[in-house]
Design an enzyme around this catalytic site. Structure first.
Site, PDB file in Angstrom:
ATOM      1  N   ASP A  10     -29.061 -14.793 116.863  1.00 30.92           N
ATOM      2  CA  ASP A  10     -29.915 -13.626 116.625  1.00 30.92           C
ATOM      3  C   ASP A  10     -30.162 -13.542 115.121  1.00 30.92           C
ATOM      4  O   ASP A  10     -29.455 -14.174 114.329  1.00 30.92           O
ATOM      5  CB  ASP A  10     -29.212 -12.340 117.108  1.00 30.92           C
ATOM      6  CG  ASP A  10     -30.051 -11.105 116.853  1.00 30.92           C
ATOM      7  OD1 ASP A  10     -31.210 -11.077 117.292  1.00 30.92           O
ATOM      8  OD2 ASP A  10     -29.565 -10.171 116.177  1.00 30.92           O
ATOM      9  N   SER A  11     -31.134 -12.719 114.737  1.00 28.50           N
ATOM     10  CA  SER A  11     -31.406 -12.507 113.316  1.00 28.50           C
ATOM     11  C   SER A  11     -30.221 -11.828 112.619  1.00 28.50           C
ATOM     12  O   SER A  11     -30.117 -11.874 111.405  1.00 28.50           O
ATOM     13  CB  SER A  11     -32.653 -11.646 113.160  1.00 28.50           C
ATOM     14  OG  SER A  11     -32.503 -10.450 113.902  1.00 28.50           O
ATOM     15  N   TYR A  42     -35.885 -10.144 110.975  1.00 26.33           N
ATOM     16  CA  TYR A  42     -36.960 -11.084 111.293  1.00 26.33           C
ATOM     17  C   TYR A  42     -38.228 -10.314 111.710  1.00 26.33           C
ATOM     18  O   TYR A  42     -39.319 -10.842 111.663  1.00 26.33           O
ATOM     19  CB  TYR A  42     -36.553 -11.995 112.458  1.00 26.33           C
ATOM     20  CG  TYR A  42     -35.551 -13.091 112.150  1.00 26.33           C
ATOM     21  CD1 TYR A  42     -34.904 -13.178 110.922  1.00 26.33           C
ATOM     22  CD2 TYR A  42     -35.255 -14.050 113.110  1.00 26.33           C
ATOM     23  CE1 TYR A  42     -33.979 -14.191 110.667  1.00 26.33           C
ATOM     24  CE2 TYR A  42     -34.347 -15.073 112.867  1.00 26.33           C
ATOM     25  CZ  TYR A  42     -33.710 -15.136 111.643  1.00 26.33           C
ATOM     26  OH  TYR A  42     -32.805 -16.144 111.394  1.00 26.33           O
ATOM     27  N   GLY A  43     -38.035  -9.078 112.146  1.00 28.60           N
ATOM     28  CA  GLY A  43     -39.126  -8.322 112.773  1.00 28.60           C
ATOM     29  C   GLY A  43     -40.264  -7.935 111.853  1.00 28.60           C
ATOM     30  O   GLY A  43     -41.311  -7.486 112.308  1.00 28.60           O
ATOM     31  N   CYS A  73     -32.572 -12.867 120.030  1.00 30.75           N
ATOM     32  CA  CYS A  73     -33.523 -12.116 119.207  1.00 30.75           C
ATOM     33  C   CYS A  73     -34.899 -12.092 119.878  1.00 30.75           C
ATOM     34  O   CYS A  73     -35.485 -13.151 120.135  1.00 30.75           O
ATOM     35  CB  CYS A  73     -33.601 -12.786 117.840  1.00 30.75           C
ATOM     36  SG  CYS A  73     -34.719 -11.974 116.702  1.00 30.75           S
ATOM     37  N   ASN A  74     -35.413 -10.889 120.111  1.00 31.80           N
ATOM     38  CA  ASN A  74     -36.739 -10.780 120.727  1.00 31.80           C
ATOM     39  C   ASN A  74     -37.814 -11.345 119.815  1.00 31.80           C
ATOM     40  O   ASN A  74     -38.748 -11.988 120.271  1.00 31.80           O
ATOM     41  CB  ASN A  74     -37.066  -9.314 121.030  1.00 31.80           C
ATOM     42  CG  ASN A  74     -36.359  -8.796 122.249  1.00 31.80           C
ATOM     43  OD1 ASN A  74     -36.942  -8.655 123.309  1.00 31.80           O
ATOM     44  ND2 ASN A  74     -35.054  -8.533 122.126  1.00 31.80           N
ATOM     45  N   THR A  75     -37.683 -11.097 118.502  1.00 32.66           N
ATOM     46  CA  THR A  75     -38.701 -11.572 117.563  1.00 32.66           C
ATOM     47  C   THR A  75     -38.732 -13.105 117.561  1.00 32.66           C
ATOM     48  O   THR A  75     -39.806 -13.709 117.642  1.00 32.66           O
ATOM     49  CB  THR A  75     -38.412 -11.031 116.147  1.00 32.66           C
ATOM     50  OG1 THR A  75     -38.319  -9.604 116.211  1.00 32.66           O
ATOM     51  CG2 THR A  75     -39.496 -11.427 115.177  1.00 32.66           C
ATOM     52  N   GLU A 152     -28.741   0.713 113.080  1.00 31.01           N
ATOM     53  CA  GLU A 152     -27.721   0.053 112.244  1.00 31.01           C
ATOM     54  C   GLU A 152     -26.988   1.058 111.365  1.00 31.01           C
ATOM     55  O   GLU A 152     -25.840   0.847 110.988  1.00 31.01           O
ATOM     56  CB  GLU A 152     -28.353  -1.057 111.395  1.00 31.01           C
ATOM     57  CG  GLU A 152     -28.787  -2.213 112.261  1.00 31.01           C
ATOM     58  CD  GLU A 152     -28.655  -3.577 111.624  1.00 31.01           C
ATOM     59  OE1 GLU A 152     -28.136  -3.683 110.505  1.00 31.01           O
ATOM     60  OE2 GLU A 152     -29.086  -4.546 112.281  1.00 31.01           O
ATOM     61  N   CYS A 185     -36.319  -5.362 122.063  1.00 31.71           N
ATOM     62  CA  CYS A 185     -35.640  -5.577 120.781  1.00 31.71           C
ATOM     63  C   CYS A 185     -34.149  -5.381 121.021  1.00 31.71           C
ATOM     64  O   CYS A 185     -33.752  -4.501 121.800  1.00 31.71           O
ATOM     65  CB  CYS A 185     -36.140  -4.587 119.732  1.00 31.71           C
ATOM     66  SG  CYS A 185     -35.220  -4.658 118.181  1.00 31.71           S
ATOM     67  N   THR A 186     -33.344  -6.181 120.329  1.00 26.40           N
ATOM     68  CA  THR A 186     -31.894  -6.145 120.538  1.00 26.40           C
ATOM     69  C   THR A 186     -31.267  -4.763 120.299  1.00 26.40           C
ATOM     70  O   THR A 186     -30.233  -4.443 120.869  1.00 26.40           O
ATOM     71  CB  THR A 186     -31.212  -7.128 119.562  1.00 26.40           C
ATOM     72  OG1 THR A 186     -31.754  -6.902 118.247  1.00 26.40           O
ATOM     73  CG2 THR A 186     -31.429  -8.566 119.978  1.00 26.40           C
ATOM     74  N   HIS A 187     -31.897  -3.984 119.404  1.00 29.04           N
ATOM     75  CA  HIS A 187     -31.284  -2.705 119.020  1.00 29.04           C
ATOM     76  C   HIS A 187     -31.626  -1.546 119.945  1.00 29.04           C
ATOM     77  O   HIS A 187     -30.943  -0.531 119.950  1.00 29.04           O
ATOM     78  CB  HIS A 187     -31.722  -2.330 117.603  1.00 29.04           C
ATOM     79  CG  HIS A 187     -31.155  -3.206 116.533  1.00 29.04           C
ATOM     80  ND1 HIS A 187     -31.328  -4.576 116.514  1.00 29.04           N
ATOM     81  CD2 HIS A 187     -30.413  -2.907 115.437  1.00 29.04           C
ATOM     82  CE1 HIS A 187     -30.718  -5.071 115.449  1.00 29.04           C
ATOM     83  NE2 HIS A 187     -30.158  -4.088 114.781  1.00 29.04           N
TER      84      HIS A 187
HETATM   85  N1  DGL Z   1     -33.067  -8.967 116.584  1.00 29.70           N
HETATM   86  C1  DGL Z   1     -34.397  -8.447 116.306  1.00 29.70           C
HETATM   87  C2  DGL Z   1     -35.195  -8.397 117.625  1.00 29.70           C
HETATM   88  O1  DGL Z   1     -34.643  -8.340 118.700  1.00 29.70           O
HETATM   89  C3  DGL Z   1     -34.336  -7.072 115.659  1.00 29.70           C
HETATM   90  C4  DGL Z   1     -33.867  -7.093 114.216  1.00 29.70           C
HETATM   91  C5  DGL Z   1     -34.806  -7.856 113.293  1.00 29.70           C
HETATM   92  O2  DGL Z   1     -35.920  -7.375 112.992  1.00 29.70           O
HETATM   93  O3  DGL Z   1     -34.444  -8.950 112.897  1.00 29.70           O
HETATM   94  O4  DGL Z   1     -36.405  -8.404 117.572  1.00 29.70           O
END
Ligand code: DGL
Length: 279
Positions: A10-11, A42-43, A73-75, A152, A185-187
């Site tokens: 993940d990012s 990464y987003g 990571c979704n991004t 976060e 998104c992971t969060h």
């Molecule tokens: N892990 C990223 C996602 O799921 C979220 C955090 C980021 O922007 O890197 O898109």
């Protein structure tokens, strides 16, 4: 049977919300995780940059000889999955396709809302994956860039800033016949209750991380490569910056303590061989 680990990247630490479901559904599997905490988020980054980072993250994990790579990571899944699949010596599972499949299945004729980072929403990956399965589907994508820093920071659903932010992002949905909301998104699973409170009762909420874990279990079952389950699976965590923060903040995503978190120096994961440029 296959005792090799499942590799997850993940990012940063958000991918632990995916690992939580992998642990629950596949308790006998060994998991090795790389969080690129030095280069998160990464987003907000461009597609070539995310693709290059994702390739480096995935290549780093190959040293653990995994049987499967999960792009938590979704991004990275939205922008780089094709490049990752081409580059990887082992099968790759991203979070977009499983999330889109669940959304298309649950939507019937209702509207599907996809929430994600700026880059995920700009990529159009979720609507494309949903429309490949349900061509008539109405999809409303909404970028929610403030959710990641709020989560976060440890703010929970009772926090007035969180409630106001969620209400502001979801305001355009008033009057829409929403049937499904994808947490892309992971969060966002950590804001699930607050998001649900802004929606009419009966809306399905899809956690792409949970759907991905179900896909991973199904894949390993069919492939005959589940671990023998003789002992409880272990977890190892590697980060490109600040292991202490990963331990502290990550526990909220994983919902258990992170015993072993190790720092990875740049020369171990930065190859410098850029696949594509942002120009
Ligand atoms: N892990 C990223 C996602 O799921 C979220 C955090 C980021 O922007 O890197 O898109």
């Amino acid at each position: 049977m296959n005792q090799r680990p499942i590799a997850v990247f993940d990012s940063g630490l958000g991918g632990l919300s995916v690992v939580r479901h992998l642990r629950h559904l596949l308790p006998g599997e060994e998991i090795v995780y790389f969080g690129d905490t030095a280069r998160v988020p990464y987003g907000t980054k461009s597609s070539p940059t995310v693709t290059n980072f994702a390739l480096e993250d995935a290549r780093y994990l190959q040293r653990f000889d995994p049987k499967l790579l999960v792009v938590a990571c979704n991004t990275a899944s939205a922008l780089a999955l094709d490049a990752l699949v081409q580059d990887s010596p082992v099968p790759v599972v991203g979070v977009v396709a499983p999330g889109a499949q669940a959304a298309a299945r649950l939507a019937q004729d209702g509207t599907i809302v996809v929430l994600g980072t700026e880059a995920t929403i700009q990529s159009g990956a979720y609507p494309a994956a949903i429309r490949a399965l349900a061509p008539e589907a109405q999809v409303i994508p909404i970028a929610c860039p403030l959710f990641v820093p709020l989560v976060e920071e440890g703010r929970d659903g009772d926090d007035p800033i969180v409630r106001l932010t969620v209400a502001t992002y979801l305001a355009p949905l008033r009057g829409a016949a929403v049937r499904v909301v994808v947490l892309g998104c992971t969060h966002y699973p950590l804001l699930r209750e607050t998001i649900a409170a802004e929606l009419p009762a009966g809306v399905h909420i899809v956690d792409s991380g949970r759907e991905t874990s179900l896909t991973v279990r199904e894949f390993l079952r069919r492939d005959g490569s589940l671990s023998d389950g003789a002992s409880a699976g272990s977890m190892r965590f590697y980060v490109s910056d600040n292991p202490e923060r990963m331990r502290r903040v990550g526990a909220r995503f994983l919902r258990e303590a992170l015993e072993q978190v190790e720092f990875v120096a740049p020369e171990q994961y930065i190859s410098g061989a850029l696949e594509c440029s942002a120009d």
